[in-house]
Design an enzyme around this catalytic site. Structure first.
Site, PDB file in Angstrom:
ATOM      1  N   ASP A 285      35.561  36.412  32.958  1.00  0.00           N
ATOM      2  CA  ASP A 285      34.146  36.096  33.181  1.00  0.00           C
ATOM      3  C   ASP A 285      33.217  37.254  32.819  1.00  0.00           C
ATOM      4  O   ASP A 285      32.026  37.037  32.603  1.00  0.00           O
ATOM      5  CB  ASP A 285      33.901  35.729  34.653  1.00  0.00           C
ATOM      6  CG  ASP A 285      34.653  34.476  35.074  1.00  0.00           C
ATOM      7  OD1 ASP A 285      35.320  33.868  34.220  1.00  0.00           O
ATOM      8  OD2 ASP A 285      34.575  34.104  36.258  1.00  0.00           O
TER       9      ASP A 285
ATOM     10  N   ARG B  63      45.242  32.360  44.217  1.00  0.00           N
ATOM     11  CA  ARG B  63      43.922  32.764  44.712  1.00  0.00           C
ATOM     12  C   ARG B  63      43.868  32.930  46.228  1.00  0.00           C
ATOM     13  O   ARG B  63      42.804  32.820  46.811  1.00  0.00           O
ATOM     14  CB  ARG B  63      42.886  31.705  44.306  1.00  0.00           C
ATOM     15  CG  ARG B  63      42.592  31.652  42.847  1.00  0.00           C
ATOM     16  CD  ARG B  63      41.363  30.836  42.558  1.00  0.00           C
ATOM     17  NE  ARG B  63      41.132  30.736  41.137  1.00  0.00           N
ATOM     18  CZ  ARG B  63      40.556  31.688  40.414  1.00  0.00           C
ATOM     19  NH1 ARG B  63      40.138  32.783  41.002  1.00  0.00           N
ATOM     20  NH2 ARG B  63      40.408  31.535  39.117  1.00  0.00           N
TER      21      ARG B  63
ATOM     22  N   LYS C 131      40.002  42.924  36.432  1.00  0.00           N
ATOM     23  CA  LYS C 131      40.358  41.831  35.521  1.00  0.00           C
ATOM     24  C   LYS C 131      39.405  40.666  35.705  1.00  0.00           C
ATOM     25  O   LYS C 131      38.960  40.421  36.823  1.00  0.00           O
ATOM     26  CB  LYS C 131      41.786  41.388  35.850  1.00  0.00           C
ATOM     27  CG  LYS C 131      42.180  40.059  35.310  1.00  0.00           C
ATOM     28  CD  LYS C 131      42.578  39.017  36.372  1.00  0.00           C
ATOM     29  CE  LYS C 131      41.505  38.511  37.235  1.00  0.00           C
ATOM     30  NZ  LYS C 131      41.825  37.308  38.031  1.00  0.00           N
ATOM     31  N   THR C 132      39.042  39.995  34.714  1.00  0.00           N
ATOM     32  CA  THR C 132      38.463  38.643  34.709  1.00  0.00           C
ATOM     33  C   THR C 132      37.827  38.357  33.359  1.00  0.00           C
ATOM     34  O   THR C 132      37.097  39.204  32.818  1.00  0.00           O
ATOM     35  CB  THR C 132      37.422  38.355  35.818  1.00  0.00           C
ATOM     36  OG1 THR C 132      36.901  37.045  35.608  1.00  0.00           O
ATOM     37  CG2 THR C 132      36.262  39.338  35.868  1.00  0.00           C
TER      38      THR C 132
ATOM     39  N   ASP D 232      36.561  39.069  43.668  1.00  0.00           N
ATOM     40  CA  ASP D 232      37.109  38.649  44.959  1.00  0.00           C
ATOM     41  C   ASP D 232      38.440  39.346  45.255  1.00  0.00           C
ATOM     42  O   ASP D 232      38.717  39.736  46.384  1.00  0.00           O
ATOM     43  CB  ASP D 232      37.321  37.126  44.982  1.00  0.00           C
ATOM     44  CG  ASP D 232      35.998  36.377  45.052  1.00  0.00           C
ATOM     45  OD1 ASP D 232      35.023  36.936  45.596  1.00  0.00           O
ATOM     46  OD2 ASP D 232      35.926  35.236  44.557  1.00  0.00           O
TER      47      ASP D 232
ATOM     48  N   GLY E 231      42.382  34.144  38.450  1.00  0.00           N
ATOM     49  CA  GLY E 231      42.697  33.518  37.154  1.00  0.00           C
ATOM     50  C   GLY E 231      43.348  34.492  36.194  1.00  0.00           C
ATOM     51  O   GLY E 231      43.078  35.695  36.254  1.00  0.00           O
TER      52      GLY E 231
HETATM   53  P1  FBP Z   1      38.923  35.172  38.016  1.00  0.00           P
HETATM   54  O1  FBP Z   1      37.528  35.592  38.387  1.00  0.00           O
HETATM   55  O2  FBP Z   1      39.844  35.109  39.160  1.00  0.00           O
HETATM   56  O3  FBP Z   1      39.452  36.007  36.898  1.00  0.00           O
HETATM   57  O4  FBP Z   1      38.872  33.686  37.461  1.00  0.00           O
HETATM   58  C1  FBP Z   1      38.052  33.350  36.430  1.00  0.00           C
HETATM   59  C2  FBP Z   1      38.135  31.910  36.017  1.00  0.00           C
HETATM   60  O5  FBP Z   1      38.804  31.828  34.795  1.00  0.00           O
HETATM   61  C3  FBP Z   1      36.733  31.308  35.974  1.00  0.00           C
HETATM   62  O6  FBP Z   1      36.141  31.504  34.736  1.00  0.00           O
HETATM   63  C4  FBP Z   1      36.978  29.880  36.296  1.00  0.00           C
HETATM   64  O7  FBP Z   1      35.857  29.281  36.895  1.00  0.00           O
HETATM   65  C5  FBP Z   1      38.111  29.934  37.251  1.00  0.00           C
HETATM   66  O8  FBP Z   1      38.839  31.091  36.940  1.00  0.00           O
HETATM   67  C6  FBP Z   1      39.017  28.747  37.173  1.00  0.00           C
HETATM   68  O9  FBP Z   1      39.914  28.825  38.219  1.00  0.00           O
HETATM   69  P2  FBP Z   1      41.299  28.073  38.326  1.00  0.00           P
HETATM   70  O10 FBP Z   1      42.258  28.820  37.453  1.00  0.00           O
HETATM   71  O11 FBP Z   1      41.644  28.231  39.763  1.00  0.00           O
HETATM   72  O12 FBP Z   1      41.079  26.682  37.867  1.00  0.00           O
END
Ligand code: FBP
Length: 547
Positions: free
Chosen positions: A207, A143, A204-205, A174, A82
């Site tokens: 979360d 992803r 990065k994230t 991941d 993300g």
């Molecule tokens: P990352 O861990 O890859 O940074 O993604 C975080 C996130 O924003 C989560 O908070 C959320 O559940 C997910 O991505 C949403 O994923 P997508 O962009 O595939 O809908």
């Protein structure tokens, strides 16, 4: 926009080791005394022999200008997973530290672009255009998990075709697992002279669940996202007290851990903030959570308050023990029965799956509303994660609270609104903290490459006192977890610790916040002016939450 033109001009502070009169200087790294490992280190050493042997799982520290900076290196950079604010500045930092003697390529989009060999050269003009801007739109992201022999062969082909010396993966837990696996695979025998391709990760994230104690207090993007969500929640809180008629149920992004929700709860002080980790610890059921909310609604109603805000972490469903058990069973059933499941009509799928679950999980599964069942059966992402962003937990909690109020025979007004704040927070222009942090992460990643390192994740420590660049050996972070119905190496997610100071502060104050309107409205993140520098960086609070 006028805003984008202005943010491009913002100065970016660098850690003192990078300082030089012109471009930031590339630094060299030395081993520290700190060695990393997990319960599965022995198995990791068997599967990652080259990178474990090379690093000894020792943390590196940037110690000063590198007198022997490599020249002529061809480096590729990609975003993975993300988006998170500040990603563009990582690219800018890498490009500037590589200087004119090396070439930086952008990979479009994400790991999928690496498989396809979709690379282009990044120029100084690109850097001037993207610096300090939000989003990952310069390169795009995806992803894709690189796991099959064919995919590894495709990566190798890309490295050979573009004569690459190094790859930088900007991603979360991941994606950095991907980086660890790639570093091992590409360690040797890729280039005509038998040498390998270096791989460096960048944390990065939004979360905030990629944390490694003081070595990595927070991933980039968390500070910006939580400030954006806190502004939005604060605005809604202000509305509830103005219009006096709605309970707003707000789900906040953050796949698993509740760091985002805890931070936003502390910044805005709504009536109710749910913390998944506490729910798991107390083994709360879905109906007991709804009962607690209903009690708060009744208490406030007795004071004439018929409004409020409930903030919900998006991953909460996986932490409610009965739901967690159900999801774990579903993950295994869906992985094992994938072919049979695919052949069924959508309407036939719930009954087919229910037959294969344990009695308790089947009872829970069949009691859930159709809109939740559909999402529980939806495809996992390529890392095996349930797509919790798509599960309308906020609506489920509204429906269950209504049921609880009815069971209590409570005759109180309960008009509701639901929201999901997620994508809004991932791509805004970075806060001053995220802008500087990411630029320095880029300088660190680029320096690691010029210092000949592979299998590390760049990090900056001492974030509140100028910053010290370091490198974390990726194999030292790997654990074995169950994904897609079998065991895999992964970097463990850092969850909120319920005994941590920030949690204790929250627990000590939440009854007061619940009984009356005690909210705070922090307003937008500040980029210019005296208040910009006064805003505490979220990491201060968050490292408290996890120390
Ligand atoms: P990352 O861990 O890859 O940074 O993604 C975080 C996130 O924003 C989560 O908070 C959320 O559940 C997910 O991505 C949403 O994923 P997508 O962009 O595939 O809908």
């Amino acid at each position: 926009s006028i805003f984008e033109q202005a943010v491009r001009q913002l100065p970016l502070p660098v850690c003192s080791v990078f300082e030089s009169s012109t471009q930031p200087t590339a630094i060299q790294f030395k081993d520290t005394a700190q060695t990393l490992g997990t319960k599965d280190s022995a198995k990791v050493a068997e599967s990652f022999p080259n990178t474990v042997k090379a690093s000894g799982n020792k943390v590196l520290e940037g110690v000063g200008a590198n007198p022997k900076v490599a020249q002529g290196k061809r480096v590729a950079v990609l975003f993975s997973g993300g988006p998170a604010s500040g990603g563009h500045n990582v690219v800018c930092g890498i490009k500037r530290v590589l200087g004119n003697g090396n070439t930086l390529f952008g990979v479009k989009p994400g790991p999928k672009g690496l498989l396809k060999g979709n690379l282009f050269e990044i120029t100084d003009a690109d850097v001037n255009n993207i610096i300090n801007t939000g989003g990952f739109d310069f390169l795009g992201t995806d992803r894709t998990k690189i796991k099959t022999p064919e995919q590894f062969a495709q990566v190798k082909e890309t490295c050979i075709k573009h004569n690459l010396d190094a790859i930088v993966v900007i991603g979360g837990d991941d994606s950095n697992t991907n980086a660890a696996v790639l570093a091992e695979y590409l360690y040797t025998g890729i280039k005509p002279d038998g040498s390998g391709v270096q791989v460096i990760g960048v944390p990065k994230t939004i979360d905030g669940d990629l944390q490694i104690g003081d070595l990595l207090p927070i991933s980039f993007g968390f500070d910006t996202a939580t400030k954006i969500y806190a502004e939005m929640v604060g605005n809604i809180l202000q509305d509830t007290r103005s219009s006096l008629k709605y309970w707003h149920f707000i789900k906040l992004m953050g796949r698993s851990a509740s760091h985002v929700t805890l931070e936003v709860g502390l910044q805005t002080q709504p009536a109710i903030t749910l913390i998944s980790e506490e729910i798991a610890e107390k083994k709360q059921s879905l109906s007991s959570i709804a009962n607690d909310i209903a009690q708060a609604v009744v208490k406030r109603a007795a004071k004439g308050i018929h409004h409020g805000v409930v903030v919900i972490p998006e991953g909460v469903v996986e932490f409610i023990p009965e739901m967690g058990a159900l999801i774990a069973e579903l993950n295994d059933v869906l992985a094992q029965q994938a072919a049979a499941f695919e052949k069924l009509e959508k309407a036939e799928r719930p009954a087919f799956v229910a037959e294969l679950l344990s009695a308790d999980s089947a009872a829970l599964f069949t009691s859930l509303p159709g809109y939740i069942v559909d999402m529980l059966l939806a495809e996992r992402d390529s890392h095996g994660n349930l797509q919790v962003s798509l599960i309308p937990t906020e609506q489920l909690l509204i429906d269950m609270t209504k049921r609880a109020l009815k069971a209590m025979d409570a005759k109180v007004p309960f008009a509701t609104m639901n929201h999901f704040f997620g994508y809004e927070g991932r791509c805004g222009a970075p806060t001053l903290f995220d802008a500087a942090y990411t630029y320095n992460l880029g300088l660190t990643a680029g320096s690691l490459i010029l210092d000949g390192r592979t299998g590390y994740m760049a990090t900056i420590t001492a974030l509140t006192s100028g910053g010290v660049p370091k490198a974390i050996p990726l194999p030292g972070l790997l654990n074995i977890e169950r994904r897609h119905g079998h065991d895999e190496f992964v970097i463990e997610k850092a969850l909120v610790k319920t005994g941590a100071p920030a949690m204790q502060y929250f627990v000590a104050h939440r009854a007061t916040w619940s009984e009356d309107d005690c909210f705070a409205s922090p307003g937008p993140r500040q980029i210019w002016g005296p208040t910009a520098l006064q805003q505490p960086i979220t990491v201060a609070l968050n490292s408290g939450a996890d120390s």
